[in-house]
Design a protein around this motif. Sequence first.
Motif, short mmCIF file in Angstrom:
data_model
loop_
_atom_site.label_atom_id
_atom_site.label_comp_id
_atom_site.label_asym_id
_atom_site.label_seq_id
_atom_site.Cartn_x
_atom_site.Cartn_y
_atom_site.Cartn_z
N ARG A 129 0.61 108.29 42.81
CA ARG A 129 -0.14 108.56 44.04
C ARG A 129 -1.64 108.66 43.76
O ARG A 129 -2.46 108.13 44.50
CB ARG A 129 0.40 109.84 44.68
N ASP A 130 -1.98 109.36 42.65
CA ASP A 130 -3.40 109.59 42.35
C ASP A 130 -4.14 108.30 42.06
O ASP A 130 -5.35 108.20 42.27
CB ASP A 130 -3.54 110.53 41.15
N ASP A 131 -3.40 107.30 41.54
CA ASP A 131 -4.07 106.04 41.21
C ASP A 131 -4.61 105.33 42.45
O ASP A 131 -5.46 104.45 42.33
CB ASP A 131 -3.09 105.10 40.48
N LEU A 132 -4.08 105.69 43.62
CA LEU A 132 -4.55 105.03 44.84
C LEU A 132 -5.92 105.53 45.27
O LEU A 132 -6.53 104.97 46.17
CB LEU A 132 -3.55 105.26 45.99
N VAL A 133 -6.38 106.62 44.66
CA VAL A 133 -7.70 107.14 45.01
C VAL A 133 -8.74 106.39 44.20
O VAL A 133 -8.84 106.54 42.98
CB VAL A 133 -7.78 108.66 44.75
N LEU A 134 -9.49 105.55 44.89
CA LEU A 134 -10.49 104.73 44.22
C LEU A 134 -11.76 105.53 43.99
O LEU A 134 -12.25 106.21 44.90
CB LEU A 134 -10.82 103.49 45.05
N THR A 135 -12.30 105.43 42.78
CA THR A 135 -13.60 106.04 42.45
C THR A 135 -14.40 104.94 41.76
O THR A 135 -14.14 103.77 41.97
CB THR A 135 -13.42 107.24 41.52
#
Lengths: 255, 523
Positions: free
Chosen positions: A98-104
């Motif tokens: 899930r966390d990988d979907l947060v783009l930075t």
Amino acid sequence: MLKALAARIHQGHRTVGFPKDRPSLPDRFRGLPVLQEDKCAAGCAACEQSCPTNAITRHEGSLRLDMGRCLFCTECTQACSTGAVSLSPDYRLSASRRDDLVLTREPFALARALQEKSLRLFGHSLKLRQVSAGGCNACEADLNVLTTVVYDIGRFGIQFVASPRHADGIVVTGPVTTNMRLALEKTYAAVPAPKLVIAVGACAISGGPYAGHPEAHDGADSIVPVDLYIPGCPPHPITILDGLLRILNRLDGAP
Amino acid sequence: MPSTAQPLSMCPGETAAFADVPLVGTEQFRRSVIAAVRRGARLVALFGQPLTRDATLSPLDALRPSRVKGQPVASDRLHLYATTADPAAGTISVLATSVADTYQALTPDCPAAHWFERELAETWGIRPEGHPWLKPIRFCAPRRGAAGSQIQPGVTPYFQVRGSEIHEVAVGPVHAGIIEPGHFRFQCHGEHVFHLEISLGYQHRGVERALVGGPDKRTIHYMETLAGDTSVGQAIAYCEGLESLAGCRVPPRALAIRGIALELERLANHTGDLGALANDVGYLPTASFCGRLRGDFLNMTASICGSRFGRGLVRPGGVGFDLDPPRVLELLRRLEAARRDVEIAVDLLWKTPSVLGRFEHTGTISTEDCRELGLVGVVARACGLERDVRHEFPTGFFRFVQIPVSTAHAGDVFARAYVRWLEIQRSLAFVHEQLRALPQGPVRVEMNALAPNAIAVSLTEGWRGEICHVAVTDDAGRFAGYKIVDPSFHNWFGLAMALRDQQISDFPLCNKSFNLSYCGHDL
């Protein structure tokens, strides 16, 4: 009979060459968001304010975009006057965590292949049961289309089956409504272990437009453990197929 | 204070002052609505609004306390609004009454009200006395009064047939295919179906509740996901209401692009349905060709806006994407290729006796039942009723370009399939014509603030049928209430009727010939 044969010849071969060939997508296709925060005007929060699902935020001065919430709706790209936020034509959007979907500013970590034991079990034959739990029928329709001659997922050994007892995993769409929670739990329980859960679409990942509604559960992973997240509203069939082939390690030779 | 007993009459796309909706006694309300429907009007919406409205106050005063407290008043009275559409006059009428805990149900005299009254009872905790089958339709928490314990979905008494060889078949909510959830209860004797009862609500997401206080930045996304396969139709119904409330004139080019998108949506779904019908009778050539062709139509929509379902295309004030000349040429080329292919694929159906043998006399609804139950869209037109909003209550580009109404008469699966085919041909011609003669000019204008204390009713002919949205604003121009009626809301009971005295093995075929929306119904 002859008419049917003539029609068959006329209609021709229609299966896409993906994954060997590059998929043909419309020029206005809205794929992987690109953040260039060096372009941000000082003190500007137009993107954040325009987002219907709070997918894009400014966190300690840096931009973050949660693709699990994103509807790929262009509100932010239209609100941004400097081009700091844009949507690229990249259709590869799936993630294992899930966390990988947060783009930075870090590069996006695409979904990884399953572990060796799971690959041995599912790599050449993956049977899936679909559960719509509040989905609007767009994700469902673009899952269904994978079974047509155009995408023909049968050629990869993937099949949607009629019973969870026959399945290796479930594909969840929708924010998981209160009224579908029990049915989802029972369907998941009926699938023999080891089993996979694939969440397709913004609703199944985060609740999508229905995030925060007391009538729903903000997505599948509040109820069942999710192994693959495929974002979009709805994700393009090629995005879904890419995600499935990615975890099955079947993308060798893909462009 | 309104004293007239005549309902408020409006043209499609018009906004009226909410205070002009006459508030009449319950008996007069009943008589007026029943008489209008008997004269040929359609009950397009019947909904409740929890306002404290004293007979001595204007309706506007009544709206105020609710805004001050930030939430609806737990009033002991509820207002019912009946919206009827009269195709002969081309007008929409609205009438209101005030009820406490019970009122005399309209259903015994006006069967088209039966599902609305079940909805009213469940949502607002009132009792329409004399309703023959008062059960929840969504299994949702009530929006008025004390929060009772919510009933488990599908757990209610069902109509039952008893006898030594009678059996009951229960299907769903999770089905065998990739489709939305619903529960179906068949009363059978062998293969023979005496009765089917359909229990929905599994997709309930609380949309109408969430719309109160809007519009806000999520509103259009609710609209586009009410029924995802009808994103364009639902978004048009919403935007037309909003533009009417804002007194906003949408440029002709935007109206034309909306019309094109609406007909492309119809083309994709009708083509997909014909393929699915072929599949359900085991005729694979058309099933396979139409499966692909449906995608070709979706991809045309995607070439306009990037989304196969038209997400982001229809926006308040116009459309979000314009068409440049090369794009128009490319669309025309693809449309022509798809036209040829779809003609060949569908023609096979009508030339194959085994297909016709399964389509004809299966799942028949009589014209009389269809009219009484207030069925809409393809289903009604397949019973010979000329019900088509594009023709009866034209808005948008359909005010300038008429699409002939396609009907058939048998009321069976064949008729529903054939109406789809007629509509495919007419939509192809429409899209072709509009692409070749797009009006010039801008595609979007700025939206103004919405009129306060106003009501707007919008009707759109989506691919399934008539979509009705009713928006009511408060004195700040925010939504005090928002009613959505998807065509599926009218038609689910039609499917139950179509199954009477059929073989249970024909259920998938009958179901596909209706192809109704679960989420559009459950909201």
